[in-house]
Design a protein around this motif. Structure first.
Motif, PDB file in Angstrom:
ATOM      1  N   GLU A   1     -13.065 -32.944  52.373  1.00  0.00           N
ATOM      2  CA  GLU A   1     -12.037 -34.084  51.483  1.00  0.00           C
ATOM      3  C   GLU A   1     -12.201 -33.602  50.061  1.00  0.00           C
ATOM      4  O   GLU A   1     -11.587 -33.478  49.122  1.00  0.00           O
ATOM      5  CB  GLU A   1     -11.906 -35.242  52.023  1.00  0.00           C
ATOM      6  CG  GLU A   1     -11.351 -35.377  53.389  1.00  0.00           C
ATOM      7  CD  GLU A   1     -11.563 -36.824  53.750  1.00  0.00           C
ATOM      8  OE1 GLU A   1     -12.487 -37.539  53.138  1.00  0.00           O
ATOM      9  OE2 GLU A   1     -11.093 -37.235  54.679  1.00  0.00           O
TER      10      GLU A   1
ATOM     11  N   VAL B   1     -11.064 -23.897  53.588  1.00  0.00           N
ATOM     12  CA  VAL B   1     -11.189 -25.366  53.744  1.00  0.00           C
ATOM     13  C   VAL B   1     -10.166 -25.919  54.505  1.00  0.00           C
ATOM     14  O   VAL B   1     -10.441 -26.561  55.257  1.00  0.00           O
ATOM     15  CB  VAL B   1     -11.362 -25.879  52.255  1.00  0.00           C
ATOM     16  CG1 VAL B   1     -11.632 -27.320  52.360  1.00  0.00           C
ATOM     17  CG2 VAL B   1     -12.335 -25.413  51.413  1.00  0.00           C
ATOM     18  N   VAL B   2      -8.919 -25.480  54.361  1.00  0.00           N
ATOM     19  CA  VAL B   2      -8.015 -26.047  55.162  1.00  0.00           C
ATOM     20  C   VAL B   2      -8.163 -25.790  56.552  1.00  0.00           C
ATOM     21  O   VAL B   2      -8.000 -26.518  57.557  1.00  0.00           O
ATOM     22  CB  VAL B   2      -6.461 -25.548  54.540  1.00  0.00           C
ATOM     23  CG1 VAL B   2      -5.442 -25.866  55.593  1.00  0.00           C
ATOM     24  CG2 VAL B   2      -6.184 -26.194  53.133  1.00  0.00           C
TER      25      VAL B   2
ATOM     26  N   ASP C   1      -9.619 -28.017  45.260  1.00  0.00           N
ATOM     27  CA  ASP C   1      -8.319 -26.755  45.443  1.00  0.00           C
ATOM     28  C   ASP C   1      -7.758 -27.087  46.883  1.00  0.00           C
ATOM     29  O   ASP C   1      -8.381 -26.661  47.775  1.00  0.00           O
ATOM     30  CB  ASP C   1      -9.218 -25.510  45.496  1.00  0.00           C
ATOM     31  CG  ASP C   1      -7.923 -24.408  45.700  1.00  0.00           C
ATOM     32  OD1 ASP C   1      -6.735 -24.874  45.876  1.00  0.00           O
ATOM     33  OD2 ASP C   1      -8.517 -23.206  45.799  1.00  0.00           O
ATOM     34  N   PRO C   2      -6.538 -27.823  46.737  1.00  0.00           N
ATOM     35  CA  PRO C   2      -5.830 -28.185  47.998  1.00  0.00           C
ATOM     36  C   PRO C   2      -5.341 -27.203  48.923  1.00  0.00           C
ATOM     37  O   PRO C   2      -5.022 -27.084  49.899  1.00  0.00           O
ATOM     38  CB  PRO C   2      -4.739 -29.147  47.693  1.00  0.00           C
ATOM     39  CG  PRO C   2      -4.618 -29.253  46.062  1.00  0.00           C
ATOM     40  CD  PRO C   2      -5.973 -28.561  45.596  1.00  0.00           C
ATOM     41  N   ASN C   3      -5.373 -25.764  48.197  1.00  0.00           N
ATOM     42  CA  ASN C   3      -4.736 -24.705  48.796  1.00  0.00           C
ATOM     43  C   ASN C   3      -5.760 -23.780  49.327  1.00  0.00           C
ATOM     44  O   ASN C   3      -5.650 -22.528  49.751  1.00  0.00           O
ATOM     45  CB  ASN C   3      -3.674 -24.210  47.938  1.00  0.00           C
ATOM     46  CG  ASN C   3      -2.697 -24.780  47.477  1.00  0.00           C
ATOM     47  OD1 ASN C   3      -2.213 -25.434  48.338  1.00  0.00           O
ATOM     48  ND2 ASN C   3      -2.180 -25.024  46.219  1.00  0.00           N
ATOM     49  N   ASP C   4      -7.121 -24.022  49.354  1.00  0.00           N
ATOM     50  CA  ASP C   4      -8.149 -23.321  49.799  1.00  0.00           C
ATOM     51  C   ASP C   4      -8.051 -22.884  51.209  1.00  0.00           C
ATOM     52  O   ASP C   4      -8.365 -23.931  52.049  1.00  0.00           O
ATOM     53  CB  ASP C   4      -9.463 -23.812  49.375  1.00  0.00           C
ATOM     54  CG  ASP C   4     -10.646 -22.877  49.761  1.00  0.00           C
ATOM     55  OD1 ASP C   4     -10.499 -22.162  50.625  1.00  0.00           O
ATOM     56  OD2 ASP C   4     -11.653 -22.697  48.627  1.00  0.00           O
TER      57      ASP C   4
ATOM     58  N   LEU D   1     -11.202 -30.243  48.892  1.00  0.00           N
ATOM     59  CA  LEU D   1      -9.673 -30.291  48.876  1.00  0.00           C
ATOM     60  C   LEU D   1      -9.139 -30.882  47.584  1.00  0.00           C
ATOM     61  O   LEU D   1      -8.159 -30.670  47.393  1.00  0.00           O
ATOM     62  CB  LEU D   1      -8.887 -30.686  50.323  1.00  0.00           C
ATOM     63  CG  LEU D   1      -9.145 -30.103  51.475  1.00  0.00           C
ATOM     64  CD1 LEU D   1      -8.662 -30.583  52.592  1.00  0.00           C
ATOM     65  CD2 LEU D   1      -8.442 -28.429  51.143  1.00  0.00           C
ATOM     66  N   GLU D   2      -9.883 -31.966  47.101  1.00  0.00           N
ATOM     67  CA  GLU D   2      -9.704 -32.581  46.023  1.00  0.00           C
ATOM     68  C   GLU D   2      -9.457 -31.360  44.803  1.00  0.00           C
ATOM     69  O   GLU D   2      -8.658 -31.487  43.899  1.00  0.00           O
ATOM     70  CB  GLU D   2     -10.497 -33.514  45.704  1.00  0.00           C
ATOM     71  CG  GLU D   2     -10.496 -34.895  46.351  1.00  0.00           C
ATOM     72  CD  GLU D   2     -11.334 -35.719  46.239  1.00  0.00           C
ATOM     73  OE1 GLU D   2     -12.278 -35.697  45.290  1.00  0.00           O
ATOM     74  OE2 GLU D   2     -11.484 -36.796  47.178  1.00  0.00           O
TER      75      GLU D   2
END
Length: 137
Positions: free
Chosen positions: A91, A103-104, A97-100, A94-95
């Motif tokens: 989380e 990580v996603v 880089d929400p588009n990684d 993702l803060e």
């Protein structure tokens, strides 16, 4: 002993706190973090998840917002079944880089594993409560 290589690699950094010049100290800390990350990567390849976690924790002590260490630690947490801690690290990533995509993808893995874990726990507890309700004659 496998740990001798880690000790030798990190030996030059034992005296970082005694460095007076702040720029030199920062450079030494960055080098130490890089060495620790490389050691963590080696442990990752060998499946030594506790060591990956340990080395990444040390990197995080040196540089709290070190994303590569946080990602590797999340991977180790997943392998150790520590899904809440993995989710927390992911989380935070993702803060940033929400588009990684990596990580996603890993977050999706955590969600699936957590769902499976919850379903197993529900099944186990359901059986326990069912058997507790049954009269034993």
């Amino acid at each position: 002993n496998r740990n001798i290589f880690s000790q030798v690699a990190l030996e030059p950094f034992e005296y970082i706190d005694s460095i007076k010049d702040e720029d030199e100290k920062k450079t030494a800390q960055e080098l130490k973090a890089a060495c620790l990350l490389n050691i963590a990567a080696c442990h990752d390849k060998q499946g030594n998840w506790n060591q990956v976690m340990s080395k990444c924790n040390k990197v995080m002590e040196l540089a709290v917002n070190h994303n590569k260490a946080r990602f590797r630690r999340a991977k180790a947490y997943i392998q150790l079944g520590r899904l809440q801690e993995a989710r927390s690290d992911l989380e935070k990533l993702l803060e940033v880089d929400p588009n990684d995509k990596a990580v996603v993808t890993m977050m999706g893995t955590v969600r699936k594993l957590q769902k499976d874990q919850d379903a197993r726990a529900k099944q186990i507890f359901g059986k326990m409560f069912k058997s507790a309700e049954s009269p034993t004659a």
